[in-house]
Structures are given as structure tokens and as C-alpha cells.
Design a protein around this motif. Structure first.
Motif: not given
Length: 614
Positions: A370-375, A396-397, A405-406
Motif C-alpha cells: 500500500y506504499k507508493t514507490l516514492g515513499e 536515487w530512483g 512520474e513512476e
């Protein structure tokens, strides 16, 4: 050679992003093509265009009207309540062929795929056997061209070797998408890479995968030199334009226009260049202790089934231990016993004091869906600390192939490869003495596989690695523990373990009514087996011809007027069908044994040359 299908200047884009531009591709009879490229470049899309499931934005798909093209997707969608025979039969075309003829084709295909129980329900199949069932379905249709999307997914070592032999000997053409470099090297003779680094979006090469890698590097170096030369020329023209009066006409105006064109061309060339990302490394805790973990006569069982007994092994700094075995034999369990996550039933596990362990779980259960990729990437912050440096979460991503945008995507919405990269982004920030990597290569593309190899090789601590990527195993592992014959033993290489596993299977199939005298290792089929193998194709052709004649008799209504005659014809048909199935099974057995012995002979020669060199 006759072309089965051709793509004439195909172009397609996904949203605003072009995948490839004016691609030309011809697939002739008996083609063996490997399609490679980074995740998201359009490999699966290309297969679907070839299968005419997707219409390109421009260009033409040219194919013979009577040519059979069959597409195998990455994920199978079967009716779980059906048997394997029913699945294959349900895929057969709705034509006027007799039911028994379809059953013969289905049984023949299932036998070639390794199935012995045709009544087995789909719900009981593992991922690897579901993949085999998918391939059997395609074989039953006798395609002229087979398109396979990641066909080695979920297959164990034995399954991959079976698929290699099947494709090498296939009478039909095929093209496949795969990230398995060892598999590509063993099977293909032509490579198509889809990548933005090429002006047209793709690069085609005739030859093996390793030859392609060498040629590709030279091609990229040539492109880099061309870009550097273009940059110098553009800089000179722009400097001239900056010094020249803007109102000039004639030749001067042409040069200014040319300077702007060169600037645009250079910008496009730089966009195509492979980005040289900063190196990513696993963080070492800096421990100098030699012995990190030790198993002392450890045993473990599941439901009273022993996985290993009285196993002793010492893991030392700098060692990369590859754990080998078939699916379900206990590789992940052994890794968890090493790490202390599971307790052995007997014996003892010793860890160095304060040992720091980083664990890559193949199920990725540590990821919060339930987390976003950014989190996840930033752990709730817009910066991360890596090697004592503060790095913005967007940058970092990008080191792990994620665009800005991801970052709003939920982790549950990520693909398998994206989840693997996301988990790696967390693990590389943790200090470790010991890395436990359980199937970290699943779904990763080749560029990320190569990056992971470098990360493992550069890590100064110890690593335990479970993977089906044979190329990586041979590249990074210094030691091997393998499940074989109900025991866990040390092996010198993956190849040695695999050959021993084949030998164990063959020995188990022999009758135990009498003991045979020890024999020196064989390096080729026996004289009688080789004679039988040489005649097998002819025998199968004759048996199938005989079966076809009997099937005509079965289809003749006059054969069933008399009940006794009908019974006799049916019995004759069953006997002929069983004979065909038996011959195919024997052919597979001889083919497998021949392949095994050839590999063993090659390995013995390699060791002999090494010993001579020493």
C-alpha cells in the motif's frame, strides 16, 4: 529461404514515447531469433505485432496466408478444473478432424513436454509445469512460427535444459524474448535488440549472443565517437554563429541554419546514449573476521521429509556460495538456516559476533503493497543518505531505472522486475557482512543483471546466492552447495552439479534387482543406443504413417458395422497410438542422455586442459 512473416517499416509508440521506428524484420523458415532489450522497450509489443494481436501505428505486416503463427504470453491462463489433456484438446481448431486424431496430437505433444499423467488437473501443476503445458499446447498445433515471451520463467534447471533441446531440434521457426543469457547463448543464432541507443530504435545481429555482445560494444563505441565528433562540429558552428552579424545572407545564413540543425541532431544523439549511472554497491560493515557463519551437522525436515541431514559447512569472508537444486528441494530453507531465520532440527549454527545480515526475499514480502514507490525509495523523505551523501529521491530512483512520474505508483501495481529493483534500492543502503540473495534475478532485464553481478563481485563480505540464472552463477560464485540424490554436497561448478543430477535421475530409473559392476564414466552414447538414436526419426515416421492408416480405418463407417470388427479396429488403433507415444518418450530419453554426456565430455576436456596448463 521462404519468409514466414515480414515487418515492413513498422513504427509504434506507447503514449508519447516511441518504442521503435521503421523496423524491418524478416522471419524465414527455421529461424532462431532472440529479442533482447531493457524492460519497457517494446519486446512483448513486437511479439504481439508479429502475432497480429496489435496493429502498429505505421508500416505493414506481411505474412503467408496459410502460415500458422502461435503466440505464448508470459502468463498462462488455463481453466484450473480441466486436466492437462483437456487443456490441450480445447486449444485445437474447430475443424472436421476426428476426435481421436486430435487426442493423438494432444498426447504426443504432452509426451514431448514431459507429461506422463494426462489426467492430472491443472490446479495441481507448479509454475514450471504450467509453462510446459503452455508449450505442449503450442506443439499440438504444429506451428510454422512460435513466438515465446520469457519462456524460461518458472522453469527449473531441468525444465530450461529440456526447452533448450526442444527449440534446438524444432522443425518450426521461432522467435523469443528472454533475459536468460545462458539460454540465449545455447539456442539462438540471431539477435534483435530494441533500445533507444540506436537511431532507428533497434539493432540486428546474425550470430550467437556472446558474439552479439562483443559486436554491440564496438557499435556503441563507434556511435560514441560519432557523437563526440558531432559535438565538436556543432560547438565550432555555434561559436561562429555567435560571432556573426545576424543580418547576413547567402552562405553565412546557410551556415547559421546548419549550426541549428547540428544542435538538434546532437541533442537527439545525446538522448540515445546509454546513461552512465553512478555505481551502486552493497554497503559493507567492514568486518575482518574470517569465519562468518558455520553449520555444524545441521539437519532439517518438512512434514517428516528430510531436506538435508548432518550438513557441515563454513562460510568465510569473500566467499560467494551458490545453492543449487530443483524447485522444492530446500534451497530457500537452507539459506534461512544459514541466516538464523529457521532453526535446524539437529546440530548447531554459529554466527560471528554481531553479524549483520541483509536478506533479499524472493517473495518480496517485506514490501508494503500500500506504499507508493516514492515513499519506499525515500522512506518518507525527499532525500536519501547513501555512502554519507544526500541524494534526492528522484535521482536515487533513476539509479534503479525509475522515472519521476513512476513515484506515485503503488508497489502492488509494479511489475515483478520493478519490485525487485525497488527492494534492491532498500537493501543497498544497509550495512552488511553477509548477503542472503534468494532469487534476486527474477524478472530483471539484462542491464540490471549485469549491474547486480558487479555489485556481488565488488562486495567484500560473503554472499549466499540462489538463482536460476546460470550465467550469473558461473560468473560470481566461488563455491557451490547442491541438492543431489537426497543429499547436499559441495560441487566445483553448476555444470558438475547438473551432470550429477542427470546421473541420479538415470540411476533411479534403473531396476534395482541386480547390482552392476562399477563402470568408467561414459562420454557418449553406447554403440547400441547410438544406433537406436540414429534410427529413431525413421521409426517415428513409420509408426506415425502406420497410425494414420489405422485412423483412416477407424474413420470408415464400414469398420463399425460388425461389433467384433469395430472392437478389433479400436484395439489396433490404441496399440498403434501407444507405440507412437512410446517412441517419442524413448527419443526424448536418448536425446536427454546424449546432451548430458556431451556436456560431461566437454567439462572433462576443460578440466584436462586446465590441469595441463597448471
Amino acid at each position: 529461404m521462404t519468409a514466414l512473416i515480414s515487418l515492413d517499416r513498422i513504427s509504434i509508440q506507447m503514449g508519447a514515447r516511441p518504442l521503435f521506428n521503421e523496423l524491418k524484420l524478416t522471419i524465414p523458415e527455421r529461424a532462431r531469433i532472440g529479442i533482447v532489450g531493457p524492460n519497457g522497450c517494446g519486446k512483448s509489443t513486437l511479439l504481439k505485432i508479429l502475432a497480429q494481436q496489435i496493429i502498429p501505428d505505421s508500416g505493414r505486416v506481411l505474412s503467408e496466408s496459410n502460415r500458422g503463427v502461435y503466440y505464448l504470453p508470459q502468463v498462462e491462463n488455463f481453466n484450473a478444473s480441466q486436466t492437462v489433456l483437456e487443456v490441450v484438446l480445447s486449444s485445437q481448431p474447430q475443424n472436421d478432424f476426428p476426435v481421436h486424431e486430435k487426442e493423438v496430437n494432444a498426447a504426443k505433444a504432452l509426451s514431448r513436454a514431459g507429461f506422463s499423467d494426462f489426467s492430472q488437473p491443472v490446479r495441481e501443476l507448479s509454475g514450471g509445469w504450467r509453462k510446459r503445458l503452455s508449450i505442449a499446447t503450442a506443439l499440438s498445433l504444429e506451428p510454422d512460427l512460435l513466438l515465446l515471451d520469457e519462456p524460461t520463467n518458472h522453469l527449473d534447471f531441468e525444465g530450461i535444459s529440456w526447452l533448450e533441446r526442444l527449440l534446438k531440434n524444432a522443425p518450426f521457426a521461432w522467435a523469443l524474448v528472454s533475459h536468460d543469457r545462458y539460454f540465449l547463448e545455447q539456442t539462438v543464432n540471431r539477435i534483435l535488440e530494441i533500445s533507444k541507443v540506436y537511431p532507428s530504435g533497434y539493432y540486428e545481429y546474425e550470430g550467437s549472443y556472446l558474439d552479439f555482445k562483443s559486436k554491440r560494444q564496438a557499435q556503441l563505441e563507434q556511435e560514441a565517437k560519432r557523437t563526440a565528433s558531432l559535438a565538436n562540429k556543432t560547438r565550432r558552428e555555434l561559436e561562429w554563429a555567435a560571432r556573426s552579424p545576424s543580418a547576413r545572407t547567402g552562405k553565412a545564413a546557410y551556415r547559421m541554419k546548419e549550426a541549428l540543425r547540428l544542435k538538434q541532431e546532437l541533442a537527439q544523439a545525446k538522448l540515445r546514449q546509454e546513461t552512465s549511472q553512478d555505481a551502486i554497491e552493497f554497503q559493507s560493515a567492514g568486518r575482518n573476521t574470517r569465519e562468518l557463519a558455520q553449520l555444524i551437522k545441521c539437519s532439517f525436515s518438512y512434514d517428516e521429509k528430510p531436506l538435508f541431514e548432518a550438513l557441515s559447512f563454513t562460510l568465510i569472508n569473500g566467499m560467494c556460495l551458490g545453492v543449487l537444486g530443483k524447485n522444492g528441494e530446500g534451497k530457500s530453507t537452507l539459506l534461512k538456516v544459514f541466516g538464523g531465520e529457521l532453526s535446524s532440527a539437529t546440530g548447531k549454527v554459529k554466527h560471528a559476533s554481531g553479524l549483520k545480515i541483509v536478506y533479499f526475499d524472493q517473495l518480496r514480502e517485506s514490501l508494503d503493497a500500500y506504499k507508493t514507490l516514492g515513499e519506499l525509495l525515500g522512506d518518507g523523505s525527499d532525500h536519501v543518505i547513501y555512502q554519507d551523501k544526500s541524494i534526492h529521491v528522484i535521482g536515487w530512483g533513476k539509479r534503479f531505472g525509475f522515472e519521476a512520474e513512476e513515484h506515485m505508483k503503488l508497489l502492488s501495481a509494479l511489475s515483478g522486475g520493478e519490485q525487485a529493483r525497488a527492494l534492491l534500492s532498500i537493501l543497498v543502503r544497509q550495512e552488511a557482512d553477509l548477503l542472503l540473495l534468494d532469487e534476486p534475478t527474477n524478472d530483471l532485464d539484462i542491464s540490471m543483471l549485469e549491474a547486480l553481478e558487479t555489485m556481488i563481485l565488488d562486495f567484500p563480505g560473503a554472499v549466499i546466492l540462489i538463482t536460476h540464472d546460470r550465467f550469473m552463477l558461473e560468473e560470481v560464485c566461488t563455491h557451490f552447495l547442491g541438492f543431489s540424490g537426497g543429499e547436499v554436497s559441495e560441487f566445483a561448478s553448476y555444470t558438475q552439479w547438473y551432470e550429477q543430477s542427470i546421473q541420479d535421475v538415470e540411476e533411479q530409473s534403473l531396476t534395482t534387482s541386480r547390482k552392476e559392476k562399477p563402470k568408467s564414466p561414459l562420454t557418449k552414447l553406447s554403440y547400441n543406443d547410438q544406433r537406436e538414436y540414429n534410427k529413431m526419426e525413421s521409426k517415428i515416421e513409420k509408426a506415425e504413417a502406420q497410425l494414420a492408416l489405422i485412423e483412416k480405418e477407424v474413420a470408415d463407417p464400414s469398420s463399425h458395422i460388425d461389433p467384433e470388427k469395430s472392437k478389433a479396429v479400436s484395439a489396433k488403433h490404441a496399440e498403434a497410438k501407444a507405440n507412437v507415444d512410446k517412441l517419442y518418450a524413448r527419443w526424448e530419453e536418448l536425446e536427454s542422455r546424449k546432451h548430458s554426456l556431451q556436456n560431461k565430455h566437454s567439462l572433462q576436456n576443460k578440466h584436462s586442459l586446465q590441469n595441463k596448463g597448471n
